[in-house]
Design an enzyme around this catalytic site. Structure first.
Site, PDB file in Angstrom:
ATOM      1  N   TRP A 178      -9.249 -20.507   3.864  1.00  0.00           N
ATOM      2  CA  TRP A 178      -9.536 -20.522   5.301  1.00  0.00           C
ATOM      3  C   TRP A 178     -10.536 -21.613   5.647  1.00  0.00           C
ATOM      4  CZ3 TRP A 178      -5.648 -18.399   7.274  1.00  0.00           C
ATOM      5  CH2 TRP A 178      -5.027 -17.327   6.626  1.00  0.00           C
ATOM      6  N   ASP A 188     -17.367 -18.719  10.197  1.00  0.00           N
ATOM      7  CA  ASP A 188     -16.201 -17.839  10.267  1.00  0.00           C
ATOM      8  C   ASP A 188     -16.553 -16.590   9.475  1.00  0.00           C
ATOM      9  OD1 ASP A 188     -13.818 -16.481   9.996  1.00  0.00           O
ATOM     10  OD2 ASP A 188     -12.719 -18.149   9.070  1.00  0.00           O
ATOM     11  N   LYS A 192     -10.343  -6.908  10.186  1.00  0.00           N
ATOM     12  CA  LYS A 192     -10.952  -6.536   8.909  1.00  0.00           C
ATOM     13  C   LYS A 192     -11.910  -5.360   9.093  1.00  0.00           C
ATOM     14  CE  LYS A 192      -9.151 -10.462   7.390  1.00  0.00           C
ATOM     15  NZ  LYS A 192      -7.958 -10.531   6.535  1.00  0.00           N
TER      16      LYS A 192
END
Length: 355
Positions: free
Chosen positions: A100, A167, A191
């Protein structure tokens, strides 16, 4: 009973599912489903306001920061961050710690100059780089706090004299952070916050509107702030379920309490991985994630057999990402210690059968 170790969309508390299911049929006695209610109704405006208030309270968000609930996941933020924070002709600094992070770097490079200050790609992202220098003339420094695929986590906030951007998709609300250390934080909901569909953005207001860029309105944070996250139709159901989940977290005692539970869960599982001769962890010990535990069998021939045993024991979502192989146990906030203990029991049973 099933225990969900999926990386996302992931486990949420049962009481949240129950309340959300009732709202699908009849939201707040309106006679309408939460799936059909107008986002301009006073009932949903109250949901949006409470969700923002809970985020501000649980994370101790200081004044001078705006909280947004957007769409498009972290992948959209990979572009929105440089569009809103990287001036024309300027540069940004990034830390490369996994899939990511590298995707964020790729998108930022399409918008401006990017300096990658360090990378752990040389060992397939098994560690967090240390002792790197962040250029002081960069507009911001971006890092990914938890690496869902490779099972590493940044526990110490990087020191930087420039605005810090993170992030936090897979560890937001799992441990205490000092929001004032950051210029911008973003996180996909799926999440620890709620179901897929909403993206949390916390941004320091004074950083915005200074790039010299003319942005499409939908990619500009400022119109979203002015409209209270309702510039366009928001992800109504995802925001609502996030509100329920944030209530659950507050009722548990907040981030401080859940952090201690997460430490115990991670320690319990890593202790078994290190003790059991049939398994081994893939990330270096000092950088092991509390959210995503990655491990493999010492003998690859055992991999399929252990997954079969896990399935028989109701342990779901353990197959590792193809980039790492083996297994990945995502132990987010809503996964109880009993779920971790069930996995440890299965590992010990597998050891007895195969030693």
């Amino acid at each position: 009973m099933k225990h969900n170790f999926g990386a996302g969309p992931c486990i949420l508390p049962q009481e949240v599912f129950q309340e959300a299911s009732q709202a699908v049929l009849n939201f707040n006695d309106t006679g309408l489903s939460i799936l059909e209610i107008s986002h301009r109704s006073k009932e949903f405006e109250a949901v949006m306001a409470e969700t923002e208030r809970l985020v501000r309270e649980l994370l101790s968000v200081p004044t001078g920061y705006s909280i947004l609930f957007l769409q498009g996941g972290a992948s959209t933020q990979f572009a929105m961050v440089p569009l809103n924070l990287l001036p024309e002709g300027g540069k940004a600094a990034y830390l490369d710690t996994g899939t990511w992070a590298s995707k964020a770097i790729k998108e930022a490079k399409k918008i401006g100059d990017v300096t990658v200050v360090a990378s752990s790609a040389d060992t397939n992202y098994t560690y967090i780089p240390k002792n790197y220098d962040v250029p002081t003339d960069a507009a911001y420094f971006h890092y990914t706090s938890n690496n869902t695929i490779f099972g590493t986590e940044v526990f110490e906030t990087p020191q930087s004299s420039i605005p810090l951007v993170s992030d936090m998709s897979s560890d937001i609300l799992s441990r205490k952070i000092n929001v004032a250390d950051y210029g911008l934080i973003y996180a996909g909901a799926q999440k620890n916050m709620g179901p897929a569909g909403a993206t949390l953005v916390i941004v320091k207001d004074e950083l915005l509107g200074k790039t010299g860029r003319t942005l499409s309105t939908i990619f500009d944070y400022q119109p979203h702030i002015a409209a209270g996250s309702m510039y366009n139709t928001p992800p109504v159901f995802s925001v609502y379920v996030s509100m329920l989940n944030l209530r659950w977290l507050k009722n548990k005692g907040g981030v401080e309490v859940i952090e201690q539970e997460n430490i115990i869960k991670a320690r319990t599982l890593y202790d078994e991985i290190d003790r059991n001769p049939l398994f081994k962890g893939t990330a270096v010990k000092e950088d092991r994630s509390r959210m995503n535990v990655t491990f493999v069998t010492e003998d690859k021939a055992h991999e399929a057999a252990f997954l079969d045993l896990a399935k028989e024991r109701g342990l779901i979502g353990l197959k590792g990402h193809r980039s790492v192989g083996g297994f990945r146990a995502s132990i987010y906030n809503a996964l109880s210690i009993s779920g971790v203990n069930a996995l440890v029991d299965a590992m010990q049973e597998f050891e007895e059968k195969n030693s």
